[in-house]
Design an enzyme around this catalytic site. Structure first.
Site, PDB file in Angstrom:
ATOM      1  N   CYS A   1       7.930   1.296 -13.853  1.00 20.38           N
ATOM      2  CA  CYS A   1       8.201   1.976 -12.579  1.00 20.38           C
ATOM      3  C   CYS A   1       9.270   1.225 -11.794  1.00 20.38           C
ATOM      4  CB  CYS A   1       6.903   2.080 -11.773  1.00 20.38           C
ATOM      5  SG  CYS A   1       7.120   2.856 -10.168  1.00 20.38           S
TER       6      CYS A   1
ATOM      7  N   CYS B   1       8.723   1.085  -8.048  1.00 23.35           N
ATOM      8  CA  CYS B   1       7.677   0.138  -7.639  1.00 23.35           C
ATOM      9  C   CYS B   1       8.174  -1.302  -7.707  1.00 23.35           C
ATOM     10  CB  CYS B   1       6.464   0.245  -8.563  1.00 23.35           C
ATOM     11  SG  CYS B   1       5.869   1.920  -8.806  1.00 23.35           S
ATOM     12  N   ASP B   2       8.845  -1.647  -8.789  1.00 23.43           N
ATOM     13  CA  ASP B   2       9.095  -3.064  -9.069  1.00 23.43           C
ATOM     14  C   ASP B   2      10.558  -3.486  -8.986  1.00 23.43           C
ATOM     15  OD1 ASP B   2       6.387  -3.445  -9.527  1.00 23.43           O
ATOM     16  OD2 ASP B   2       6.541  -2.877 -11.627  1.00 23.43           O
TER      17      ASP B   2
END
Ligand SMILES: Cc1cc2nc3c(=O)[nH]c(=O)nc-3n(C[C@H](O)[C@H](O)[C@H](O)COP(=O)(O)OP(=O)(O)OC[C@H]3O[C@@H](n4cnc5c(N)ncnc54)[C@H](O)[C@@H]3O)c2cc1C
Length: 310
Positions: free
Chosen positions: A136, A139-140
């Site tokens: 992701c 997300c990261d």
């Protein structure tokens, strides 16, 4: 004693399921929630969450999920451990069967079972989970600002992930198995215009290297058969997701397997059955969007129950 006749039954204990439970409990419906194998959902698999609103200093994933669980419990949710293995949604009350053979009936059902990212199947993906391997970018990606990263995949999603990372990372390698990208022309044009994206065509990842965290990847050049090394800190998978719908074959899905919702909010093709979170969201797949759709599903279920005399 377990309530085996729920007015609102929620399957899944991620942000979508817990949020649905919080709303259903506050409506006085005493919802029943089934955890599944991964209590707390995907966020328990990661470290710090920096993009869930309300936590100026971030929050560890498992703590955030424990907070949501405690909130749902305090408001009157009944939590059950176990996994749904099959369901009969042909008439109400709906019936779901758990892995221990027990059956729960429900007047309305919210499916919030998430979607699992696909991995290449390399042992190194497990070895470096949370240490440079991610599925992701949204997300990261932030953790890889100014670093070199790779994205695996050749479709539109991979292109989107690569372009998102290009805004953060110093360099983005896109590792594509074929000699052309499956991505649409518009995405290919955008990739070509991104100065820090390099597409490595006809390459397969055979392993990752690094001392405790990802420091590089070993690629096989399919044309020459030779091995090549790239130095990277982040290795992002973008080869698709599998929505967790096996126990609910009566629900209509799209061509990628995501439960179709629409018409009226989170309504599925079956009246009284709602879906929320990643299991019905091919596009966003974020904790906050999953929570929001859990709220919608619970409000939809409440309206459904009222309209049906409950
Ligand atoms: C490593 C990682 C890092 C991430 N980081 C972020 C981030 O920083 N910010 C962000 O917004 N998002 C992040 N995400 C994405 C986020 O975790 C998901 O978008 C979110 O968890 C989706 O919520 P959900 O409730 O739909 O499903 P999930 O969290 O996937 O939960 C699904 C639930 O369903 C249960 N379940 C599945 N099948 C069954 C069954 N048959 N019977 C009973 N229960 C079942 C599972 O046990 C689980 O409890 C990250 C994801 C990963 C994997």
């Amino acid at each position: 004693m377990t309530n085996t006749n729920a007015q609102i039954l929620i399957v899944g204990s991620g942000p979508a399921g817990y949020t649905a439970a919080i709303y259903a409990a506050r409506a006085g419906r005493r919802p029943v929630l089934i955890d599944g194998l991964l209590q707390g959902g995907q966020l328990t698999q990661t470290t710090e969450i920096e993009n869930f609103p309300g936590f100026p200093n971030g929050r560890m994933g498992f703590e955030l999920m424990q907070d949501m669980r405690d909130q749902a419990l305090r408001l009157g949710t009944e939590m059950l451990s176990g996994e749904v293995v099959s369901s009969d949604l042909s008439s109400r009350p709906f019936r779901v069967t758990l892995d221990d053979g027990s059956e729960i009936r429900a007047e309305s059902l919210i499916v919030a079972t998430g979607a699992s990212a696909k991995y290449l199947g390399l042992a190194d993906e497990q070895k470096y989970a949370g240490a440079g391997v991610s599925a992701c970018a949204t997300c990261d990606g932030f953790f890889f600002r100014g670093k070199d990263v790779a994205v695996v995949g050749g479709g539109d999603t991979a292109a989107e992930e690569a372009l998102y990372l290009a805004g953060l990372a110093r360099k983005v390698y896109m590792i594509a198995r074929r000699d052309v990208l499956r991505a649409s022309q518009v995405m290919r044009d955008r990739l070509a215009a991104a100065p820090n994206v390099e597409i490595l065509y006809g390459r397969e990842t055979v392993g990752l290297v690094g001392d405790g965290k990802v420091e590089g990847a070993v690629l096989r050049n399919k044309a020459t058969g030779g091995m090549e090394n790239i130095s990277i800190s982040g290795f992002f998978l973008a080869i698709g997701h599998t929505p967790n719908t096996l126990a609910f074959p009566q629900l209509e899905t799209d061509e990628q397997g995501y439960i179709r919702v629409g018409g009226r909010g989170q309504q599925t093709n079956i009246d009284g059955v709602f879906a929320a979170g990643d299991v019905c969201d091919p596009t966003y797949r974020q904790a906050v969007t999953a929570a929001a759709s859990g709220c919608r599903a619970a409000l939809d279920a409440e309206r459904f129950l009222l309209a049906n005399g409950f």
